[in-house]
Design a protein around this motif. Structure first.
Motif, PDB file in Angstrom:
ATOM      1  N   GLY A  23       0.820  -1.208   0.000  1.00  0.00           N
ATOM      2  CA  GLY A  23       0.000   0.000   0.000  1.00  0.00           C
ATOM      3  C   GLY A  23       0.852   1.254   0.000  1.00  0.00           C
ATOM      4  N   GLN A  24       0.190   2.408   0.154  1.00  0.00           N
ATOM      5  CA  GLN A  24       0.908   3.669   0.209  1.00  0.00           C
ATOM      6  C   GLN A  24       0.277   4.602   1.237  1.00  0.00           C
ATOM      7  N   ILE A  25       1.105   5.465   1.809  1.00  0.00           N
ATOM      8  CA  ILE A  25       0.666   6.426   2.812  1.00  0.00           C
ATOM      9  C   ILE A  25       1.049   7.812   2.324  1.00  0.00           C
ATOM     10  N   ASN A  59      -4.834   7.136  -4.146  1.00  0.00           N
ATOM     11  CA  ASN A  59      -5.481   5.865  -4.452  1.00  0.00           C
ATOM     12  C   ASN A  59      -5.097   4.801  -3.436  1.00  0.00           C
ATOM     13  N   LEU A  60      -6.035   3.900  -3.175  1.00  0.00           N
ATOM     14  CA  LEU A  60      -5.721   2.718  -2.385  1.00  0.00           C
ATOM     15  C   LEU A  60      -5.119   1.669  -3.310  1.00  0.00           C
ATOM     16  N   LEU A  61      -3.951   1.171  -2.940  1.00  0.00           N
ATOM     17  CA  LEU A  61      -3.297   0.147  -3.764  1.00  0.00           C
ATOM     18  C   LEU A  61      -3.600  -1.255  -3.265  1.00  0.00           C
ATOM     19  N   THR A  62      -4.095  -1.348  -2.038  1.00  0.00           N
ATOM     20  CA  THR A  62      -4.473  -2.638  -1.449  1.00  0.00           C
ATOM     21  C   THR A  62      -5.823  -2.466  -0.760  1.00  0.00           C
ATOM     22  N   PRO A  63      -6.570  -3.548  -0.563  1.00  0.00           N
ATOM     23  CA  PRO A  63      -7.881  -3.446   0.087  1.00  0.00           C
ATOM     24  C   PRO A  63      -7.765  -3.286   1.604  1.00  0.00           C
ATOM     25  N   HIS A 106     -13.520   3.927  -2.767  1.00  0.00           N
ATOM     26  CA  HIS A 106     -12.638   2.810  -3.113  1.00  0.00           C
ATOM     27  C   HIS A 106     -13.415   1.488  -3.071  1.00  0.00           C
ATOM     28  N   ARG A 107     -14.697   1.569  -3.326  1.00  0.00           N
ATOM     29  CA  ARG A 107     -15.605   0.426  -3.169  1.00  0.00           C
ATOM     30  C   ARG A 107     -15.106  -0.826  -3.893  1.00  0.00           C
ATOM     31  N   HIS A 108     -14.559  -0.638  -5.078  1.00  0.00           N
ATOM     32  CA  HIS A 108     -14.132  -1.785  -5.890  1.00  0.00           C
ATOM     33  C   HIS A 108     -13.023  -2.588  -5.216  1.00  0.00           C
ATOM     34  N   MET A 109     -12.319  -1.964  -4.256  1.00  0.00           N
ATOM     35  CA  MET A 109     -11.216  -2.654  -3.586  1.00  0.00           C
ATOM     36  C   MET A 109     -11.711  -3.627  -2.518  1.00  0.00           C
ATOM     37  N   PHE A 110     -12.949  -3.465  -2.047  1.00  0.00           N
ATOM     38  CA  PHE A 110     -13.416  -4.229  -0.892  1.00  0.00           C
ATOM     39  C   PHE A 110     -14.497  -5.254  -1.201  1.00  0.00           C
ATOM     40  N   VAL A 111     -15.022  -5.250  -2.412  1.00  0.00           N
ATOM     41  CA  VAL A 111     -16.221  -6.056  -2.695  1.00  0.00           C
ATOM     42  C   VAL A 111     -16.006  -7.550  -2.487  1.00  0.00           C
ATOM     43  N   LYS A 112     -14.775  -8.014  -2.567  1.00  0.00           N
ATOM     44  CA  LYS A 112     -14.520  -9.453  -2.419  1.00  0.00           C
ATOM     45  C   LYS A 112     -14.525  -9.908  -0.965  1.00  0.00           C
ATOM     46  N   GLN A 113     -14.303  -9.000  -0.048  1.00  0.00           N
ATOM     47  CA  GLN A 113     -14.205  -9.397   1.360  1.00  0.00           C
ATOM     48  C   GLN A 113     -15.278  -8.787   2.251  1.00  0.00           C
TER      49      GLN A 113
END
Length: 411
Positions: A118-120, A183-187, A282-289
C-alpha cells in the motif's frame, strides 16, 4: 477572592462597553432597559466566573513531571476562560470548525510504500526559512495525526503547523490511507487499533532526520492511535515526547455516549456518512471481502465498525475490536513524556472513562482536564478566531520538551 472580584469588574466593564455600542435607541437604549441588561450581564458574569471559568485538573504520575509543566508549560495550571457566549460542550464542538481561521500552509506531498504494497500520504511543512534552525538536520520535527476522517487540511492541524512555524519547527502530517485523495493500492484502510502504518511513518521520518528532536501530536482518533502505538512499542520509539487532544479513552463508553439521541443527531450520523463516503470512493477494492451494500446502510459509527472496520482488520467481533482500540489499556506502558488534554464535558469521551488512576501510576503521563471545551473545541475569548486553549497547550508543551526536555531526566 480578590482575583475573582477583579475578573468580575473587568468582564462587567467589557460587557458595558459592548452594550453601549451595540444597543439601539428605544427601550433598550433607555435607562431602565440598559439597567436590566446590565443587571443580567453582571449576574451572568458572576455565574460564569464562579462556575464556568476554572483551572484545569492536572494529574501526573510523578511530581517531577508536574513541576516541569508548572515551570515550562504554565498554561496547564492557569484558569481556562471558555468563550462567554459559547461554553457548552456541543456548541464548542460544532462551532470551532466554522469560527477558527484556516492559516495558509503550503505542503510538500510524499507518498511512501508499506510492507503490504500500500501507500501512505505524508504532507510536509519543511519550514526552510526557519531563523532558529537553519540547519535542516537539526530542526525539530513534529508529526501530526488528524482525527477520524480528518486530513492535513483540518483547521486544528493548520493551527498547529502555524504555531510550529513560529517556533522554527518542521511538521509532517500523517494522512490515513485513502482519505487525502490518494489511491488505495491494497484493500485496506485504517483503524486506531492497528499501529503498523504509524510505525512505518515514525521509522521513515526518523530515518530522514535522525539528529533532530522528534515529537508527535494526535487529535481525537489520531491521539488514540498515537497512544496505542506508544503503549505497544514502549521505550523503543524514537519520539522524545508526545501530546494528545480530545482522545476517546474507552471506545465502548465513547460509542454509548455518541448513541444518545441528541449526540447521534448532531455528531454520530454525520461522522458515519463521512466514513461511508471515504470507503465508497474505493468500493471496488473491498467487494470481495466485505458486503459494501450492508456497510452503506449503517446508521452509526458502531454499526459501521461492526460491518466494515472490524471485518477489515480480522476481529472476530466488534467487542474484540473496541477492546483492542481503547488506549486506556496501554497507558501504563507509555515510556516517554506524554501530555493528554481532555475536557470532562466532551460527549465523544465521557469523563468517567478517563483513566485518572492509571495516569497516576505512570511517571511519564500527565492528564490536563478542563471543565469545559467540548471535543476539539477549547474556544476562548470573545471571538475565538486565531487561537484556542488547545493551541496554547500544544505550543507551550512542544517548546518545553524541545528546549527543556533534558531537565526531566535530571529531576
Amino acid at each position: 477572592m480578590q482575583s475573582l472580584a477583579m475578573d468580575l469588574r473587568m468582564l462587567s466593564r467589557e460587557l458595558s462597553l459592548y452594550l453601549e455600542h451595540q444597543v439601539r435607541v428605544g427601550f433598550f437604549g433607555s435607562g431602565v432597559g440598559l439597567s436590566l441588561i446590565l443587571g443580567f450581564s453582571v449576574a451572568y458574569a458572576c455565574y460564569y466566573l464562579s462556575s464556568i471559568a476554572k483551572k484545569p485538573q492536572l494529574v501526573t504520575g510523578a511530581e517531577s513531571f508536574s513541576r516541569f509543566l508548572r515551570d515550562h508549560c504554565p498554561v496547564v495550571t492557569e484558569t481556562y476562560y471558555p468563550t462567554v457566549w459559547c461554553w457548552e460542550s456541543r456548541g464548542q464542538t460544532l462551532l470551532r470548525p466554522f469560527i477558527t481561521s484556516k492559516p495558509l500552509v503550503q505542503y510538500r506531498n510524499e507518498l511512501i510504500k508499506t510492507a503490504d504494497g500500500g501507500q501512505i500520504s505524508l504532507d510536509w511543512f519543511d519550514n526552510d526559512n526557519s531563523p532558529c534552525y537553519m540547519d535542516a538536520s537539526a530542526r525539530p520535527t513534529i508529526l501530526l495525526l488528524p482525527g477520524l476522517t480528518g486530513t492535513s487540511k483540518e483547521s486544528y492541524i493548520l493551527h498547529m503547523i502555524h504555531l510550529s512555524e513560529e517556533l522554527g519547527y518542521r511538521c509532517v502530517v500523517f494522512n490515513n490511507r485513502g482519505v487525502a485523495g490518494e489511491n488505495l493500492l491494497t484493500p485496506r484502510t485504517y483503524c486506531c487499533a492497528n499501529t503498523e502504518d504509524l510505525e512505518t511513518v515514525v521509522h521513515h521520518v526518523h530515518s530522514l532526520y535522525p539528529s533532530a528532536p522528534f515529537l508527535a501530536a494526535g487529535v481525537s482518533m489520531g491521539g488514540m492511535l498515537l497512544l496505542n502505538y506508544l503503549g505497544k512499542i514502549g521505550p523503543k520509539t524514537p519520539l522524545m515526547a508526545a501530546a494528545t487532544f480530545s482522545v476517546g479513552w474507552n471506545t465502548f463508553a465513547c460509542s454509548e455516549s455518541l448513541e444518545k439521541p441528541l449526540n447521534w443527531l448532531l455528531f454520530n450520523y454525520y461522522l458515519t456518512t463521512c466514513l461511508q463516503s471515504s470507503v465508497n470512493k474505493h468500493r471496488h477494492m473491498f467487494v470481495k471481502q466485505i458486503d459494501m451494500d450492508h456497510v452503506m446502510k449503517a446508521k452509526s459509527i458502531r454499526e459501521f465498525d461492526k460491518r466494515f472496520t472490524s471485518v477489515m482488520f480480522g476481529y472476530p467481533t466488534i467487542d474484540d475490536y473496541y477492546t483492542d482500540a481503547s488506549p486506556n489499556r496501554r497507558l501504563k506502558s507509555v515510556a516517554i513524556p506524554v501530555l493528554c488534554l481532555n475536557s470532562v464535558d466532551d460527549v465523544f469521551s465521557p469523563s468517567h472513562a478517563i483513566p485518572v488512576e492509571t495516569a497516576k501510576q505512570n511517571p511519564n503521563v500527565a492528564l490536563v482536564l478542563t471543565s469545559h471545551g467540548g471535543h476539539i473545541g477549547f474556544l476562548e475569548g470573545i471571538w475565538p478566531r486565531q487561537s484556542t486553549y488547545m493551541d496554547r497547550v500544544f505550543k507551550q508543551f512542544v517548546q518545553a520538551m524541545v528546549e527543556h526536555g533534558h531537565e526531566l531526566s535530571n529531576m
